[in-house]
Scaffold this motif. Structure first.
Motif, PDB file in Angstrom:
ATOM      1  N   GLN A 212       0.787  -1.152   0.032  1.00 38.49           N
ATOM      2  CA  GLN A 212       0.006  -0.067  -0.092  1.00 38.49           C
ATOM      3  C   GLN A 212       0.848   1.192   0.024  1.00 38.49           C
ATOM      4  O   GLN A 212       0.450   2.224  -0.561  1.00 38.49           O
ATOM      5  CB  GLN A 212      -0.886  -0.043   1.142  1.00 38.49           C
ATOM      6  CG  GLN A 212      -2.049  -1.011   1.232  1.00 38.49           C
ATOM      7  CD  GLN A 212      -2.996  -0.945   2.424  1.00 38.49           C
ATOM      8  OE1 GLN A 212      -2.563  -1.206   3.373  1.00 38.49           O
ATOM      9  NE2 GLN A 212      -4.282  -0.686   2.174  1.00 38.49           N
ATOM     10  N   GLU A 215       1.985   1.762  -3.462  1.00 42.78           N
ATOM     11  CA  GLU A 215       0.961   2.252  -4.174  1.00 42.78           C
ATOM     12  C   GLU A 215       0.769   3.710  -4.040  1.00 42.78           C
ATOM     13  O   GLU A 215       0.664   4.403  -5.225  1.00 42.78           O
ATOM     14  CB  GLU A 215      -0.530   1.688  -3.802  1.00 42.78           C
ATOM     15  CG  GLU A 215      -1.570   2.101  -4.723  1.00 42.78           C
ATOM     16  CD  GLU A 215      -2.916   1.470  -4.100  1.00 42.78           C
ATOM     17  OE1 GLU A 215      -4.041   2.031  -4.624  1.00 42.78           O
ATOM     18  OE2 GLU A 215      -2.945   0.949  -3.228  1.00 42.78           O
ATOM     19  N   LEU A 216       0.963   4.218  -2.774  1.00 47.78           N
ATOM     20  CA  LEU A 216       0.745   5.695  -2.553  1.00 47.78           C
ATOM     21  C   LEU A 216       1.598   6.352  -3.376  1.00 47.78           C
ATOM     22  O   LEU A 216       1.635   7.373  -3.948  1.00 47.78           O
ATOM     23  CB  LEU A 216       0.761   5.875  -1.171  1.00 47.78           C
ATOM     24  CG  LEU A 216       0.846   7.568  -0.733  1.00 47.78           C
ATOM     25  CD1 LEU A 216      -0.502   7.982  -1.270  1.00 47.78           C
ATOM     26  CD2 LEU A 216       0.724   7.549   0.914  1.00 47.78           C
ATOM     27  N   ARG A 219       1.044   6.661  -7.085  1.00 45.93           N
ATOM     28  CA  ARG A 219       0.009   7.539  -7.304  1.00 45.93           C
ATOM     29  C   ARG A 219       0.836   8.879  -7.528  1.00 45.93           C
ATOM     30  O   ARG A 219       0.230   9.747  -8.385  1.00 45.93           O
ATOM     31  CB  ARG A 219      -1.088   7.439  -6.098  1.00 45.93           C
ATOM     32  CG  ARG A 219      -2.110   6.516  -6.451  1.00 45.93           C
ATOM     33  CD  ARG A 219      -3.064   6.641  -5.365  1.00 45.93           C
ATOM     34  NE  ARG A 219      -4.182   5.677  -5.632  1.00 45.93           N
ATOM     35  CZ  ARG A 219      -5.241   5.887  -6.097  1.00 45.93           C
ATOM     36  NH1 ARG A 219      -5.467   7.042  -6.482  1.00 45.93           N
ATOM     37  NH2 ARG A 219      -6.315   4.937  -6.109  1.00 45.93           N
ATOM     38  N   VAL A 242      -3.832  13.829  -3.821  1.00 46.50           N
ATOM     39  CA  VAL A 242      -3.604  12.448  -3.182  1.00 46.50           C
ATOM     40  C   VAL A 242      -3.892  12.503  -1.762  1.00 46.50           C
ATOM     41  O   VAL A 242      -3.306  13.457  -1.005  1.00 46.50           O
ATOM     42  CB  VAL A 242      -2.230  11.912  -3.492  1.00 46.50           C
ATOM     43  CG1 VAL A 242      -2.287  10.561  -3.000  1.00 46.50           C
ATOM     44  CG2 VAL A 242      -2.171  11.628  -4.984  1.00 46.50           C
ATOM     45  N   ALA A 244      -3.999  10.305   1.828  1.00 43.86           N
ATOM     46  CA  ALA A 244      -3.866   9.074   2.166  1.00 43.86           C
ATOM     47  C   ALA A 244      -4.116   8.920   3.595  1.00 43.86           C
ATOM     48  O   ALA A 244      -3.765  10.001   4.456  1.00 43.86           O
ATOM     49  CB  ALA A 244      -2.598   8.571   2.112  1.00 43.86           C
ATOM     50  N   ILE A 345      -1.299  13.581   3.993  1.00 48.15           N
ATOM     51  CA  ILE A 345      -1.291  12.483   4.686  1.00 48.15           C
ATOM     52  C   ILE A 345      -1.610  12.435   6.044  1.00 48.15           C
ATOM     53  O   ILE A 345      -1.356  13.631   6.802  1.00 48.15           O
ATOM     54  CB  ILE A 345       0.243  11.788   4.726  1.00 48.15           C
ATOM     55  CG1 ILE A 345       0.742  11.348   3.426  1.00 48.15           C
ATOM     56  CG2 ILE A 345       0.378  10.544   5.714  1.00 48.15           C
ATOM     57  CD1 ILE A 345       2.192  10.969   3.424  1.00 48.15           C
ATOM     58  N   VAL A 364      -5.770   6.186  -0.689  1.00 47.34           N
ATOM     59  CA  VAL A 364      -5.242   4.917   0.119  1.00 47.34           C
ATOM     60  C   VAL A 364      -5.569   4.937   1.450  1.00 47.34           C
ATOM     61  O   VAL A 364      -5.327   6.041   2.261  1.00 47.34           O
ATOM     62  CB  VAL A 364      -3.619   4.837  -0.210  1.00 47.34           C
ATOM     63  CG1 VAL A 364      -2.966   3.539   0.509  1.00 47.34           C
ATOM     64  CG2 VAL A 364      -3.170   4.597  -1.447  1.00 47.34           C
TER      65      VAL A 364
END
Length: 453
Positions: A212, A215-216, A219, A242, A244, A345, A364
């Motif tokens: 994961q 993946e972040l 992205r 993005v 998360a 984040i 995410v």
């Protein structure tokens, strides 16, 4: 360029630094006229004094045949009525303004709205090259790809680089430093930059969470390719940012991973100071958040919201005016986060307290579990630096088996043990580690059993 009607109010909207004023100056220049710039926030607050200022603006604009340009119309607040009466209704020519969004209070003039769209990578590359004459094609392309920032941020960064004395042989590190200086000025006290010294070798995570995290990173790293080159950006209704969420018990590595992600992407990590952003006064929290997101959008950094449940808490049933305003703050935050083009984040120890609408906006969600015994062994080993003085009787497997602790608490225990050993002028022994671990266990509120003594 077509010049709008003399009876219109032309408003260029977008974030600060997006080129709003430059665009409006070009409109004026196309009609061979200059502009008279008025910063709305600097106007008088008193009604009569404000009226006199605006009448003077109208007189000067007519005398010198220039176009009034109101900078920052979103800051008009209580001045709206006077601006409308003393300038917009009476001035016989074209008026222009910049604002974050289209003003809803203008009724005296037809509005012409021009929304400033973000520069694409090619435009950013040309701007970087125009500001640094000897910049190579490859460096300009790297800067454009790594920093999808506003024109104003690019110009400010270039000025900062030149102020440092770097004029020729500019590097990507010079550009990064220039952008960092620019962002530091804009963020002020709202957030502070965190420098991270740990590496991926220090991170102990299960494979699922590792995937994961990757993946972040992907992205963010491939946003340009997916959204711009392949055209997926037109399918995204709002912001291209993005968001998360990292949830889990304290000490499980959430903030550390945020720092490692920022380092991997070559970006700075800024931790938001909620004590400054969140205000008890109505409307002030929204203003602080707007300033924060605008600054971060133009600077392209990673924003870290620790203990995010303090901001993104579930909306409550409205039983009082306080509930209503709290819900309005949450609504604004959700909308602003959705339109944000940067990277956010958020970490929380209380996932259940988060608003359900917020979860739908996540790219995410990484859940950080408490480490298992094998992972705890790896954490204990990773906490000792190469120069640590250790005795030969240390059994890290036994410590990992007896004490269920997160990485943050293991780090604290190792540091305690190092100080115990330094005080006794000896290497770190198993006795030091047991003593330190028991102290940390008790600080966690855990009961130390006889078997752990």
């Amino acid at each position: 360029m077509v010049v709008p009607s003399a009876s219109a109010l032309v408003v260029a909207t977008g974030i600060e630094g997006s080129g709003r004023a430059t665009f409006l100056r070009r409109i004026a220049s196309s009609s061979r006229r200059g502009v008279l710039e008025i910063r709305v926030s600097a106007l008088a607050g008193d009604g009569e004094a404000l009226a006199r200022q605006l009448r003077a603006v109208a007189r000067e604009a007519q005398l010198f045949d220039v176009i009034p340009l109101l900078r920052g119309l979103e800051g008009a607040d209580a001045r709206c009525g006077t601006i409308d009466a003393e300038l917009l209704r009476t001035f016989p020519g074209l008026v222009m303004a910049t604002a974050e969004d289209a003003p809803s209070w203008i009724e005296s003039r037809p509005l012409v709205i021009h929304k400033m769209e973000p520069l694409d990578a090619e435009a950013r590359k040309h701007l970087w090259r125009s500001l640094f004459a000897d910049t190579s094609e490859s460096l300009a392309s790297e800067a454009a790809a790594r920093y999808p920032v506003s024109p104003g941020a690019i110009v400010a960064a270039a000025e900062n680089v030149k102020a440092r004395g770097a004029v020729t042989h500019i590097t990507i590190d010079d550009i990064h430093s220039g952008l960092r200086d620019h962002l530091g000025q804009k963020l002020g006290k709202l957030a502070r930059r965190i420098e991270w010294k740990q590496t991926w070798n220090d991170l102990v995570l299960p494979e699922t969470q590792r995937e994961q995290v990757n993946e972040l990173i992907a992205r963010v790293r491939h946003r340009r390719e997916v959204l711009e080159d392949q055209g997926f950006g037109v399918k995204v209704a709002k912001g291209h940012g993005v968001v998360a969420l990292m949830s889990g018990e304290p000490g499980t590595g959430k903030t550390m991973v945020a720092g490692l992600i920022a380092s991997e992407l070559g970006l700075d990590l800024y931790q938001v100071d909620l004590s400054v952003v969140v205000s008890k006064y109505i409307g002030e929290t929204e203003k602080g958040l707007a300033k924060l997101f605008d600054a971060a959008e133009s600077g392209h950094v990673v924003l870290l919201f620790d203990e995010a449940d303090a901001l993104f808490a579930k909306r409550s049933e409205v039983k009082s005016s306080n509930d209503r305003y709290a819900n309005l703050e949450t609504n604004y935050l959700l909308q602003r986060l959705e339109s944000f083009g940067g990277i956010s984040i958020l970490t929380t120890n209380n996932e259940a307290a988060l608003d359900d609408a917020f979860r739908r906006r996540l790219a995410v969600h990484i859940k950080f579990p408490m480490p298992e015994e094998d992972e705890r062994i790896r954490l204990w080993r990773a906490m000792f630096p190469p120069n640590a003085k250790l005795s030969g009787n240390i059994d890290l497997r036994q410590l990992a088996r007896e004490f269920e602790m997160s990485g943050g608490h293991i780090k604290n225990a190792v540091l305690r043990a190092a100080y115990f050993a330094a005080a006794s002028a000896s290497p770190i022994t198993m006795a030091h580690l047991r003593r330190a671990t028991r102290a940390e266990y008790e600080a966690m509120g855990r009961i130390v059993t006889t078997s752990s003594l």
